[in-house]
Write a protein that holds these residues in place. Structure first.
Motif, short mmCIF file in Angstrom:
data_model
loop_
_atom_site.label_atom_id
_atom_site.label_comp_id
_atom_site.label_asym_id
_atom_site.label_seq_id
_atom_site.Cartn_x
_atom_site.Cartn_y
_atom_site.Cartn_z
N MET A 1 0.85 -1.20 0.00
CA MET A 1 0.00 0.00 0.00
C MET A 1 0.88 1.25 0.00
O MET A 1 1.84 1.34 0.76
CB MET A 1 -0.89 0.01 1.25
CG MET A 1 -1.91 1.13 1.26
SD MET A 1 -3.08 1.01 2.62
CE MET A 1 -2.05 1.51 3.99
N LYS A 2 0.51 2.22 -0.86
CA LYS A 2 1.29 3.45 -0.91
C LYS A 2 0.79 4.43 0.16
O LYS A 2 -0.40 4.47 0.48
CB LYS A 2 1.16 4.10 -2.30
CG LYS A 2 1.94 3.34 -3.36
CD LYS A 2 1.99 4.10 -4.68
CE LYS A 2 0.90 3.67 -5.60
NZ LYS A 2 0.97 4.24 -6.95
N LEU A 147 -17.59 1.84 1.72
CA LEU A 147 -17.41 2.38 0.36
C LEU A 147 -16.08 1.89 -0.24
O LEU A 147 -16.02 1.51 -1.41
CB LEU A 147 -17.45 3.92 0.38
CG LEU A 147 -17.16 4.60 -0.95
CD1 LEU A 147 -18.15 4.17 -2.03
CD2 LEU A 147 -17.18 6.12 -0.80
N ILE A 148 -15.03 1.88 0.57
CA ILE A 148 -13.73 1.37 0.09
C ILE A 148 -13.90 -0.08 -0.37
O ILE A 148 -13.41 -0.49 -1.43
CB ILE A 148 -12.65 1.44 1.21
CG1 ILE A 148 -12.53 2.86 1.80
CG2 ILE A 148 -11.30 0.92 0.70
CD1 ILE A 148 -11.96 3.89 0.90
N ASN A 149 -14.60 -0.85 0.44
CA ASN A 149 -14.83 -2.27 0.14
C ASN A 149 -15.62 -2.45 -1.16
O ASN A 149 -15.26 -3.27 -2.01
CB ASN A 149 -15.60 -2.88 1.32
CG ASN A 149 -15.47 -4.39 1.35
OD1 ASN A 149 -14.51 -4.95 0.83
ND2 ASN A 149 -16.44 -5.06 1.95
N GLU A 150 -16.67 -1.64 -1.34
CA GLU A 150 -17.49 -1.73 -2.56
C GLU A 150 -16.67 -1.39 -3.81
O GLU A 150 -16.74 -2.09 -4.83
CB GLU A 150 -18.67 -0.74 -2.48
CG GLU A 150 -19.79 -1.18 -1.58
CD GLU A 150 -20.95 -0.17 -1.60
OE1 GLU A 150 -22.07 -0.59 -1.35
OE2 GLU A 150 -20.72 1.03 -1.88
N ILE A 151 -15.88 -0.34 -3.70
CA ILE A 151 -15.07 0.08 -4.87
C ILE A 151 -14.03 -1.00 -5.19
O ILE A 151 -13.80 -1.34 -6.36
CB ILE A 151 -14.39 1.45 -4.62
CG1 ILE A 151 -15.44 2.53 -4.38
CG2 ILE A 151 -13.52 1.83 -5.81
CD1 ILE A 151 -14.86 3.88 -3.93
N ILE A 176 -5.14 1.35 8.95
CA ILE A 176 -5.06 -0.11 9.09
C ILE A 176 -6.25 -0.78 8.38
O ILE A 176 -6.07 -1.77 7.65
CB ILE A 176 -5.00 -0.50 10.59
CG1 ILE A 176 -3.70 0.03 11.20
CG2 ILE A 176 -5.11 -2.01 10.77
CD1 ILE A 176 -3.72 0.11 12.71
N ASP A 177 -7.44 -0.25 8.58
CA ASP A 177 -8.62 -0.84 7.93
C ASP A 177 -8.54 -0.73 6.41
O ASP A 177 -8.94 -1.65 5.70
CB ASP A 177 -9.91 -0.18 8.45
CG ASP A 177 -10.25 -0.63 9.87
OD1 ASP A 177 -9.90 -1.77 10.22
OD2 ASP A 177 -10.85 0.15 10.62
N CYS A 178 -8.02 0.38 5.91
CA CYS A 178 -7.86 0.52 4.45
C CYS A 178 -6.86 -0.51 3.92
O CYS A 178 -7.05 -1.06 2.83
CB CYS A 178 -7.38 1.93 4.10
SG CYS A 178 -8.71 3.14 4.18
N LEU A 181 -8.60 -3.81 3.65
CA LEU A 181 -9.58 -3.86 2.56
C LEU A 181 -8.94 -3.79 1.17
O LEU A 181 -9.62 -3.93 0.17
CB LEU A 181 -10.59 -2.72 2.71
CG LEU A 181 -11.53 -2.83 3.91
CD1 LEU A 181 -12.33 -1.55 4.09
CD2 LEU A 181 -12.47 -4.02 3.74
N GLY A 182 -7.63 -3.54 1.14
CA GLY A 182 -6.94 -3.54 -0.15
C GLY A 182 -6.97 -2.22 -0.89
O GLY A 182 -6.86 -2.21 -2.12
N ALA A 183 -7.10 -1.09 -0.14
CA ALA A 183 -6.94 0.21 -0.81
C ALA A 183 -5.52 0.27 -1.36
O ALA A 183 -4.59 -0.23 -0.73
CB ALA A 183 -7.18 1.35 0.19
N ASP A 184 -5.36 0.86 -2.54
CA ASP A 184 -4.02 0.92 -3.14
C ASP A 184 -3.16 1.97 -2.45
O ASP A 184 -1.93 1.81 -2.35
CB ASP A 184 -4.13 1.28 -4.63
CG ASP A 184 -4.95 0.25 -5.39
OD1 ASP A 184 -4.42 -0.83 -5.65
OD2 ASP A 184 -6.13 0.53 -5.68
#
Ligand code: G3P
Length: 217
Positions: A1-2, A147-151, A176-178, A181-184
């Motif tokens: 993650m960046k 919303l992060i999860n949906e996207i 941590i949660d992002c 969830l795999g946020a870039d």
């Protein structure tokens, strides 16, 4: 993650850069105004100064809201430095502007994303990044992390290369949660990034090691 820092404050950008973990910077008109930056010359000079500190993507937001004006402004911003990412609001003309810059090979960040549908449209237009504002959703009792999860699900379903840049981060648990969830990318003020360092058992353990190290000398 960046890790991006979400500020226009040069001292805070330098502090994050000195940590060695910084991948980029995001700004917005509110953050620029907070630093007292106004007028084209000062705005461009400030973006140049940020680009000198950080070798990574630097989001610079257009101030206009019509297609023609956003194109003109975005081209001027992109000319400041190769690392400038043109930040465009999620509006109808913004989608057209995203497509224009995508076709020209200029990186974009679609900002003020509050729904999965908005993120999908921005991805269709080829945005490099979408910026869902999770803290502002939490503020109105809507689950920003959902919303992060949906996207993430939508982009993965179709293999969209658009990166999820989780914005409006308020505390370290958001980061941590992002990550879970795999946020870039997360873009955060300095304080939540630094608070990732903290744990009382680390402090206690280090104090003990320092004390015991005296017996070794
Ligand atoms: O830069 C966009 C976003 O991160 C703003 O955050 O704290 O003003 O909701 P905030």
């Amino acid at each position: 993650m960046k890790f991006f820092i979400d500020t226009a404050n040069l001292e805070q950008i330098k502090e994050a850069q000195d940590l060695g973990i910084l991948d980029g910077v995001t700004t917005n008109p509110s953050l620029m105004a907070k630093e007292g930056i106004s007028g084209n010359e000062a705005i461009n000079a400030h973006y140049s100064a940020i680009c000198e500190i950080v070798d990574g993507d630097i989001s610079a937001e257009v101030l206009s809201t019509t297609y023609e004006e956003m194109i003109k402004e975005g081209e001027e911003l992109a000319a400041i430095h190769p690392n400038i990412v043109v930040k465009i609001p999620m509006i109808k003309d913004g989608i057209k502007a995203l497509k224009y810059f995508t076709d020209k090979g200029i990186k974009t960040n679609c900002t003020l994303i509050f729904s999965a549908g908005q993120a999908l449209l921005a991805a269709k237009a080829g945005a490099t990044y979408v910026s869902p504002f999770l803290g502002r959703l939490d503020d109105i009792s809507v689950d920003g992390l959902n919303l992060i999860n949906e996207i993430r699900t939508i982009f993965d379903n179709y293999g969209y290369p658009t990166q999820i840049l989780a914005a409006s981060i308020r505390h370290s648990m958001h980061i941590i949660d992002c990550a879970k969830l795999g946020a870039d990318v997360i873009t955060s003020p300095l304080a939540p990034i630094l608070s990732l360092l903290n744990h009382p058992l680390t402090d206690k353990g280090l104090a003990q090691f320092i004390e015991d190290s005296k017996k070794m000398k």
